[in-house]
Design a protein around this motif. Structure first.
Motif, mmCIF file in Angstrom:
data_model
loop_
_atom_site.group_PDB
_atom_site.id
_atom_site.type_symbol
_atom_site.label_atom_id
_atom_site.label_comp_id
_atom_site.label_asym_id
_atom_site.label_seq_id
_atom_site.Cartn_x
_atom_site.Cartn_y
_atom_site.Cartn_z
ATOM 1 N N PRO A 1 14.108 83.358 13.475
ATOM 2 C CA PRO A 1 13.955 82.631 12.198
ATOM 3 C C PRO A 1 15.268 82.871 11.463
ATOM 4 C CG PRO A 1 13.401 84.863 12.025
ATOM 5 C CD PRO A 1 13.754 84.798 13.825
ATOM 6 N N GLY A 2 15.290 81.913 10.320
ATOM 7 C CA GLY A 2 16.307 82.156 9.480
ATOM 8 C C GLY A 2 16.163 83.355 8.577
ATOM 9 N N LEU A 3 15.373 83.911 8.206
ATOM 10 C CA LEU A 3 15.117 85.051 7.313
ATOM 11 C C LEU A 3 14.252 86.235 8.064
ATOM 12 C CD1 LEU A 3 15.539 86.759 4.664
ATOM 13 C CD2 LEU A 3 13.437 85.483 3.882
ATOM 14 N N VAL A 4 14.611 87.565 8.213
ATOM 15 C CA VAL A 4 13.965 88.538 8.576
ATOM 16 C C VAL A 4 13.543 89.559 7.528
ATOM 17 C CG1 VAL A 4 13.703 90.341 10.395
ATOM 18 C CG2 VAL A 4 14.591 88.079 11.047
ATOM 19 N N SER A 5 12.639 89.930 7.298
ATOM 20 C CA SER A 5 12.642 91.263 6.387
ATOM 21 C C SER A 5 12.041 92.402 7.131
ATOM 22 C CB SER A 5 11.419 90.885 5.185
ATOM 23 O OG SER A 5 10.129 91.011 5.833
ATOM 24 N N LEU A 6 12.856 93.628 6.924
ATOM 25 C CA LEU A 6 12.603 94.714 7.674
ATOM 26 C C LEU A 6 12.248 95.915 6.729
ATOM 27 C CD1 LEU A 6 12.346 96.449 10.163
ATOM 28 C CD2 LEU A 6 14.978 96.259 10.480
ATOM 29 N N CYS A 7 11.396 96.374 6.914
ATOM 30 C CA CYS A 7 11.042 97.713 5.959
ATOM 31 C C CYS A 7 10.494 98.596 7.050
ATOM 32 C CB CYS A 7 10.225 97.586 4.614
ATOM 33 S SG CYS A 7 9.914 99.097 3.904
ATOM 34 N N ALA A 8 11.178 99.701 7.213
ATOM 35 C CA ALA A 8 10.749 100.591 8.563
ATOM 36 C C ALA A 8 11.334 102.021 8.227
ATOM 37 C CB ALA A 8 11.157 100.106 9.660
ATOM 38 N N GLY A 9 10.514 102.932 8.618
ATOM 39 C CA GLY A 9 11.067 104.643 8.738
ATOM 40 C C GLY A 9 10.222 105.221 7.665
ATOM 41 N N GLY A 10 9.415 104.740 6.864
ATOM 42 C CA GLY A 10 8.963 105.298 5.660
ATOM 43 C C GLY A 10 7.729 106.315 6.296
ATOM 44 N N LEU B 1 16.894 90.794 5.106
ATOM 45 C CA LEU B 1 16.302 91.581 3.994
ATOM 46 C C LEU B 1 15.814 93.011 3.935
ATOM 47 C CD1 LEU B 1 15.575 90.949 0.697
ATOM 48 C CD2 LEU B 1 13.482 90.146 1.716
ATOM 49 N N LEU B 2 16.596 93.889 3.560
ATOM 50 C CA LEU B 2 15.848 95.381 3.536
ATOM 51 C C LEU B 2 15.506 95.812 2.245
ATOM 52 C CD1 LEU B 2 19.161 96.842 5.420
ATOM 53 C CD2 LEU B 2 16.868 96.122 6.617
ATOM 54 N N PHE B 3 14.660 96.993 2.625
ATOM 55 C CA PHE B 3 14.096 97.735 1.321
ATOM 56 C C PHE B 3 14.437 99.035 1.335
ATOM 57 C CE2 PHE B 3 11.757 93.985 2.235
ATOM 58 C CZ PHE B 3 11.348 93.400 0.911
ATOM 59 N N THR B 4 14.700 99.731 0.218
ATOM 60 C CA THR B 4 14.738 101.250 0.139
ATOM 61 C C THR B 4 13.075 101.654 -0.083
ATOM 62 O OG1 THR B 4 14.900 101.195 -2.347
ATOM 63 C CG2 THR B 4 16.851 101.060 -1.159
ATOM 64 N N GLY B 5 13.204 102.994 0.041
ATOM 65 C CA GLY B 5 11.925 103.846 -0.225
ATOM 66 C C GLY B 5 11.584 103.701 -1.676
ATOM 67 N N PHE B 6 10.327 104.083 -1.929
ATOM 68 C CA PHE B 6 9.854 104.162 -3.420
ATOM 69 C C PHE B 6 10.191 105.381 -3.771
ATOM 70 C CE2 PHE B 6 6.505 101.281 -1.468
ATOM 71 C CZ PHE B 6 6.688 100.228 -2.310
ATOM 72 N N ASP B 7 10.232 105.550 -5.120
ATOM 73 C CA ASP B 7 10.447 106.914 -5.945
ATOM 74 C C ASP B 7 8.861 107.586 -6.004
ATOM 75 O OD1 ASP B 7 10.609 109.090 -7.552
ATOM 76 O OD2 ASP B 7 11.957 107.795 -9.112
#
Length: 257
Positions: A73-82, A114-120
């Protein structure tokens, strides 16, 4: 921003969309909401969501990343490790090394990532015990994003998510409004025009409602926290037997909760 005509979402329950309920066992979630925004701008836009609740980073890397590479794809979002970070004895450095490798593979396909940090999560009972590990992991995510030219959504810095109304009853997953705000934030960092402001504060909370919420802490621990801990001690996952909700790239029809 160049046109995004296809998008694949990877991850766990956060990206699957729990607890942004539709009907039956279906969930919407921030990724579906973001896909709807992208689809409204690009005729022929296609979207896949491979995320499955409870997945650890090793499972995401071995199961979902190869599928994303094949879909190209043109865009991949990845949020992993939580889910890994929340486990006793986990090493944020080791989890970050796996994330770094996954990002390098996805970027090698030419996709925007597109990456994401973890929540506070310090305001959640018990979860505050791993607050420092999340902070360390977030430093790695910032570094990985910078080195690999990724777009980053900093969930830790979204103060509005510290309000209990951004979270569902289980306090482990976002509410529908929490997902809505993250979709708006993700669209913003991608350079899309904002339909609404994710920063808009919640109205003041009635003190009586807040007091009642505190009295519910014991019920929450019994109903949600203890089963969650037991699954981890027994090596089970809420995602056992669950398949991705959108395994192939396909057109998007807007869902209304």
């Amino acid at each position: 921003m160049s046109a995004i005509t296809s998008y694949v979402a990877l991850g766990d329950s956060f990206t699957e969309g729990l607890n942004d309920h539709l009907d039956g066992d279906r969930y919407r979630g921030w990724a579906d909401r973001l896909a709807e925004t992208l689809a409204a701008r690009e005729p022929g836009f296609r979207y896949a969501n491979l995320a499955v609740r409870g997945r650890l980073i090793g499972q995401i890397v071995s199961e979902q990343v190869p599928q994303a590479e094949a879909l190209a794809p043109g865009l991949v979002s990845l949020c992993a490790g939580g889910n890994d970070i929340l486990r006793p004895g986990s090493d944020p450095d080791a989890v970050a090394a796996q994330l770094d490798g996954a990002v390098a593979r996805l970027r090698a396909t030419g996709a925007r990532v597109l990456l994401f940090t973890g929540f506070d999560i310090r305001q959640v009972p018990v979860m505050r015990l791993v607050h420092h590990k999340v902070a360390v992991y977030n430093l790695h995510i910032h570094d990985i994003a910078a080195r690999n030219g990724c777009t980053l959504v900093d969930l830790w810095a979204m103060n509005v998510l510290r309000d209990r109304r951004a979270w569902s009853e289980d306090r482990l997953h976002l509410s529908a409004d929490g997902h809505r705000r993250i979709a708006l934030r993700a669209a913003e960092v991608l350079g899309l025009p904002a339909a609404e402001d994710w920063r808009e504060p919640y109205p003041p909370l009635d003190p009586a409602v807040w007091a009642e919420a505190r009295r519910e802490d014991l019920r929450w621990a019994r109903s949600f926290l203890v089963p969650w801990i037991n699954r981890r001690l027994q090596g089970r996952s809420s995602g056992d037997g669950v398949d991705p909700k959108r395994p192939e790239l396909a057109p998007v029809a807007k869902d209304v909760a």
